[in-house]
Design an enzyme around this catalytic site. Structure first.
Site, PDB file in Angstrom:
ATOM      1  N   CYS A 174     -27.761   6.636  -7.128  1.00  0.00           N
ATOM      2  CA  CYS A 174     -29.012   6.120  -7.667  1.00  0.00           C
ATOM      3  C   CYS A 174     -29.799   7.255  -8.294  1.00  0.00           C
ATOM      4  O   CYS A 174     -30.811   7.705  -7.730  1.00  0.00           O
ATOM      5  CB  CYS A 174     -29.816   5.455  -6.570  1.00  0.00           C
ATOM      6  SG  CYS A 174     -28.876   4.142  -5.820  1.00  0.00           S
ATOM      7  N   GLU A 175     -29.336   7.714  -9.437  1.00  0.00           N
ATOM      8  CA  GLU A 175     -29.902   8.905 -10.051  1.00  0.00           C
ATOM      9  C   GLU A 175     -29.305   8.979 -11.452  1.00  0.00           C
ATOM     10  O   GLU A 175     -28.089   8.995 -11.595  1.00  0.00           O
ATOM     11  CB  GLU A 175     -29.473  10.112  -9.180  1.00  0.00           C
ATOM     12  CG  GLU A 175     -29.565  11.481  -9.803  1.00  0.00           C
ATOM     13  CD  GLU A 175     -30.993  11.936  -9.998  1.00  0.00           C
ATOM     14  OE1 GLU A 175     -31.786  11.838  -9.040  1.00  0.00           O
ATOM     15  OE2 GLU A 175     -31.314  12.374 -11.112  1.00  0.00           O
TER      16      GLU A 175
END
Ligand SMILES: *Cc1c(COP(=O)(O)O)cnc(C)c1O
Length: 463
Positions: free
Chosen positions: A391-392
């Site tokens: 999640c980046e």
């Protein structure tokens, strides 16, 4: 094999967005020997093989992502360094690049020494039977407990990194009734990175004692006064992923200058000089690393010349390659999960790992290559970005590369030259499980570091 058709990504003929890539390679299925481990090739079906094993079989047996490490390649690189430097020099493998008990045994068998920089690395080295006198202990803030364990074990050298540490190590050695062999790590004001080096860099970094302003000379004075310490040499490490030997030339000149000052002031000629590691490897076809024998020849000529000029006996040289030994020996095998073409930009290829198994791209803007591994393809080249599942949005494995336009979920892709600083820097970000390291040799595979499990994660979480 049925592959779901999807709109092809941007073509190389389009105007390309900014990036690191040059033109697409002439043949996307070709494997540039420079970036792949020695035994990697394709079989008659086009499947990537290593040590005679098909990656499709490895993926089935060990899952993906996985680091696949070519043991014969590791041993032959270690041996090449050892032979290149001969008996007048010592090769210390920098364990921080990648360390496991199997690796320690290979190094031991191939006659290399080992650098560690934490209690954990020291424990790994000792538990696999590396003789303590072949271990060097590094680090800018070793704890007193780590120092005590290292001195007790009898490590061959501790590399002193600060004025406080001089006193700490001396005190611990004395309290154990020992005299510890030490080197002093100095910063010579040379900063080397890839194709450039700066000879007048500020000593603006956490490691080492600056040569400038007489600090290194003062450190030598203090070490020579302490009974618990035996000063065997001076240490300098100038950078990483270096191709240009001129940085070492300037560093050696300055280190030898200090040796000469030490002789003039104290009447002692220190027997050793450690020039550190940092030698570059090929991550992409654009990189041209030097062979160990060329590096050995260049370094020994530089040191001999500098010492002759200073009328010093040539000291024993040590070097500390990490990346140059293990980096090229492994690739990461991933399975493609999603393929997202963005018109006029590039195609995002998501794999089942990411920044948790390779942080180097996000951290250093490192460049990598990638190849379709489970088959070949005659499709056109598609400008791609290989990204992970985290999640980046900075979760990028290969920033810019060409993959065939018919790439589809379920395909295996391989990213070469991930042997160094990938598993050793791996994290559990998003509670993603760290991949295994599978060593392959002569048609056999064995897990040397197993895949992490959810149980492993939950074991640390004591609620
Ligand atoms: C990191 C490091 C090395 C190894 O560097 P590579 O780039 O992997 O060769 C060697 N010596 C010291 C002191 C280091 O910090």
């Amino acid at each position: 094999m049925s592959r779901s058709a999807h709109p092809a990504g941007p073509r190389h003929a389009d105007v390309l967005p900014e990036g690191h890539y040059a033109a697409p390679p002439a043949d996307l299925n070709a494997l540039d020997a420079k970036v792949w481990a020695q035994t990697v090739t394709r079989d008659a079906d086009g499947v990537l093989t290593v040590a005679g094993l098909r990656v499709t079989d490895l993926a089935e047996q060990y899952g993906t992502p996985a680091y696949i490490l070519d043991e014969a390649d590791f041993r032959s690189r270690a041996r090449a360094w050892r032979t290149a430097f001969g008996t007048d020099a010592d090769v210390f493998y920098a364990g921080k690049a990648f360390l496991s008990r199997a690796v320690v045994r290979w190094l031991h068998e191939e006659g290399l020494n080992l650098d560690v920089c934490s209690g954990g690395e020291l424990a790994t080295a000792l538990s696999a039977g590396m003789p303590a006198d072949r271990i060097a202990f590094h680090g800018n803030n070793k704890s007193t407990e780590e120092i005590r364990r290292a001195v007790e074990a009898g490590v061959g050298r501790i590399v002193l990194d600060s004025f406080q540490e001089i006193v700490r190590v001396a005190h611990i050695a004395q309290s154990l009734g020992k005299r510890q062999r030490v080197q002093i790590r100095i910063t010579v004001g040379v900063e080397a990175h890839t194709h450039e080096f700066i000879a007048t860099a500020h000593e603006d970094q956490k490691f080492g004692i600056p040569l400038a302003g007489g600090q290194a000379a003062e450190a030598v004075r203090r070490v020579l006064q302490l009974d618990g310490l035996e000063l065997i040499g001076i240490h300098s490490h100038i950078g990483s992923q270096i191709f240009d030997m001129s940085g070492f030339e300037v560093a050696a000149h300055r280190v030898v200058g200090l040796l000469k000052d030490i002789r003039d002031e104290h009447g002692v000629e220190l027997p050793e000089i450690d020039l550190g590691g940092g030698l570059g490897i090929a991550y992409t076809s654009d990189d041209d690393p030097r062979e160990p024998h060329e590096i050995a020849k260049a370094l020994s000529e530089i040191v001999t010349r500098e010492c002759e000029a200073a009328r010093l006996a040539t000291p024993r040289i040590s070097v500390e390659p990490g990346r140059a030994i293990v980096g090229p020996t492994a690739f990461t095998l991933y399975e493609v999960g999603t393929v997202k073409p963005l018109d006029g930009l590039r195609t995002y290829v998501s794999v089942d790992g990411g920044m948790s198994d390779n942080i180097r791209t996000a951290l250093y803007d490192a460049e990598y290559s990638v190849a379709l591994a489970s088959r070949t393809s005659d499709a056109e080249p598609m400008l791609s970005r290989v990204v992970g599942k985290h999640c980046e949005s900075g979760d990028i494995v290969v920033r810019d590369a060409f993959l065939p336009a018919d790439l589809a979920p379920g395909d295996l892709i391989a990213v070469p030259a991930t042997g160094a600083y990938c598993r050793s820097m791996a994290s559990n970000y998003n509670h993603v499980l760290r991949p295994p390291v599978v060593a392959v040799k002569d048609g056999e595979a064995r897990v040397i570091v197993r895949r992490e499990t959810e149980e492993d994660l939950l074991r640390l979480d004591v609620g």
